[in-house]
Design a protein around this motif. Structure first.
Motif, PDB file in Angstrom:
ATOM      1  N   SER A 119      -3.341  -2.719  -5.978  1.00 55.24           N
ATOM      2  CA  SER A 119      -2.987  -1.325  -6.241  1.00 55.24           C
ATOM      3  C   SER A 119      -4.116  -0.403  -5.823  1.00 55.24           C
ATOM      4  CB  SER A 119      -2.699  -1.117  -7.723  1.00 55.24           C
ATOM      5  OG  SER A 119      -1.558  -1.853  -8.104  1.00 55.24           O
ATOM      6  N   GLU A 120      -3.723   0.744  -5.324  1.00 57.79           N
ATOM      7  CA  GLU A 120      -4.673   1.751  -4.877  1.00 57.79           C
ATOM      8  C   GLU A 120      -4.173   3.112  -5.341  1.00 57.79           C
ATOM      9  OE1 GLU A 120      -8.101   2.949  -3.294  1.00 57.79           O
ATOM     10  OE2 GLU A 120      -7.499   0.873  -3.038  1.00 57.79           O
ATOM     11  N   LYS A 121      -5.032   3.834  -6.025  1.00 64.54           N
ATOM     12  CA  LYS A 121      -4.661   5.143  -6.574  1.00 64.54           C
ATOM     13  C   LYS A 121      -4.257   6.107  -5.457  1.00 64.54           C
ATOM     14  CE  LYS A 121      -6.626   8.989  -9.128  1.00 64.54           C
ATOM     15  NZ  LYS A 121      -7.863   9.509  -9.699  1.00 64.54           N
ATOM     16  N   GLU A 122      -5.091   6.197  -4.440  1.00 71.57           N
ATOM     17  CA  GLU A 122      -4.799   7.083  -3.319  1.00 71.57           C
ATOM     18  C   GLU A 122      -5.136   6.362  -2.023  1.00 71.57           C
ATOM     19  OE1 GLU A 122      -5.496  11.714  -2.035  1.00 71.57           O
ATOM     20  OE2 GLU A 122      -6.651  10.884  -3.661  1.00 71.57           O
ATOM     21  N   LEU A 123      -4.164   5.678  -1.463  1.00 75.60           N
ATOM     22  CA  LEU A 123      -4.357   4.904  -0.239  1.00 75.60           C
ATOM     23  C   LEU A 123      -4.653   5.852   0.923  1.00 75.60           C
ATOM     24  CD1 LEU A 123      -4.262   1.948   0.676  1.00 75.60           C
ATOM     25  CD2 LEU A 123      -1.872   2.281   1.246  1.00 75.60           C
ATOM     26  N   LEU A 124      -5.654   5.531   1.703  1.00 76.25           N
ATOM     27  CA  LEU A 124      -6.110   6.403   2.775  1.00 76.25           C
ATOM     28  C   LEU A 124      -4.991   6.805   3.731  1.00 76.25           C
ATOM     29  CD1 LEU A 124      -8.544   7.759   4.171  1.00 76.25           C
ATOM     30  CD2 LEU A 124      -8.795   5.667   5.500  1.00 76.25           C
ATOM     31  N   VAL A 168       2.902   7.407 -11.632  1.00 77.20           N
ATOM     32  CA  VAL A 168       1.901   7.343 -12.691  1.00 77.20           C
ATOM     33  C   VAL A 168       2.059   8.592 -13.550  1.00 77.20           C
ATOM     34  CG1 VAL A 168      -0.565   7.261 -13.204  1.00 77.20           C
ATOM     35  CG2 VAL A 168       0.332   6.073 -11.198  1.00 77.20           C
ATOM     36  N   ASP A 169       2.152   8.388 -14.866  1.00 80.85           N
ATOM     37  CA  ASP A 169       2.309   9.519 -15.784  1.00 80.85           C
ATOM     38  C   ASP A 169       1.122  10.476 -15.672  1.00 80.85           C
ATOM     39  OD1 ASP A 169       4.687   8.490 -16.734  1.00 80.85           O
ATOM     40  OD2 ASP A 169       3.738   7.414 -18.401  1.00 80.85           O
ATOM     41  N   PRO A 174       2.157   9.436  -6.524  1.00 82.96           N
ATOM     42  CA  PRO A 174       2.304   8.070  -7.053  1.00 82.96           C
ATOM     43  C   PRO A 174       1.204   7.145  -6.529  1.00 82.96           C
ATOM     44  CG  PRO A 174       3.866   8.446  -5.284  1.00 82.96           C
ATOM     45  CD  PRO A 174       3.159   9.751  -5.510  1.00 82.96           C
ATOM     46  N   ARG A 175       1.004   6.068  -7.241  1.00 86.83           N
ATOM     47  CA  ARG A 175       0.060   5.022  -6.861  1.00 86.83           C
ATOM     48  C   ARG A 175       0.751   4.132  -5.819  1.00 86.83           C
ATOM     49  NH1 ARG A 175      -3.688   3.354 -10.316  1.00 86.83           N
ATOM     50  NH2 ARG A 175      -4.749   1.485  -9.702  1.00 86.83           N
TER      51      ARG A 175
END
Length: 192
Positions: A119-124, A168-169, A174-175
């Motif tokens: 999982s990546e919060k903000e994928l490049l 994601v709340d 989204p993640r």
């Protein structure tokens, strides 16, 4: 002064050390080239699934080369032979070389024994992409899923790798989760 004016000459690009701490390619340069890749492939397809498949195929070619390069430079031409070892290698070493940091998380699926998730919060690749409403759930993370699949396939761990958005709340974006589904035989072998 010792060594002043002398620079080490590398005869082979593979012998050149990986850079530590600075990016080889500017972020804006990468964003431009990647957007051109997406736009070109968008003109060649009729639907979103086909576009994501083409991006995954492009990523696969990158993954094959990244594995070869990192095995040569980092591991002395040795490859991982354990399932958890290769997942850790992708999660940390490959991710760090490609994106400048380790992935946010590596988790084992709770519903299936043969599933793992990075999982990546903000994928490049999703950071600078705005998806039109008519394209629905198009995810540029398919390119990264292709990279992961290329690394795993060529390390001897064939898998189906897909990219998904996970809401994601409390966050607007989204993640991105890269879902890795191995063949059951590989998971049984890794337990032994």
């Amino acid at each position: 002064m010792i060594g002043a004016g002398k620079m080490k000459q590398y005869t082979n690009v593979l012998d050149k050390p990986l850079s530590k701490g600075r990016q080889e390619v500017s972020l804006s340069g990468f964003a431009y080239l990647f957007s051109e890749l997406v736009q070109y492939n968008q003109t060649q397809v009729d639907n979103i699934g086909e576009l994501e498949r083409r991006l995954e195929d492009a990523g696969y070619a990158v993954g094959v080369r990244v594995l070869e390069l990192l095995c040569h430079r980092e591991k002395g031409n040795r490859r991982e032979t354990r399932l958890l070892g290769i997942l850790s290698f992708v999660h940390s070493t490959v991710w760090k070389v490609l994106f400048g940091k380790v992935a946010d998380s590596l988790e084992k699926g709770t519903e299936h024994e043969d599933e793992y998730m990075i999982s990546e919060k903000e994928l490049l690749v999703n950071r600078f992409i705005s998806v039109p409403k008519d394209m629905g759930s198009f995810n540029c993370g398919a390119f990264v899923a292709g990279i992961v699949r290329g690394v795993l396939d060529n390390a001897g761990f064939p898998a189906v790798v897909t990219a998904h958005f996970v809401p994601v709340d409390g966050q607007q974006r989204p993640r991105t989760t890269i879902l890795i589904k191995f063949a059951e035989e590989l998971c049984l072998d890794s337990r032994v």
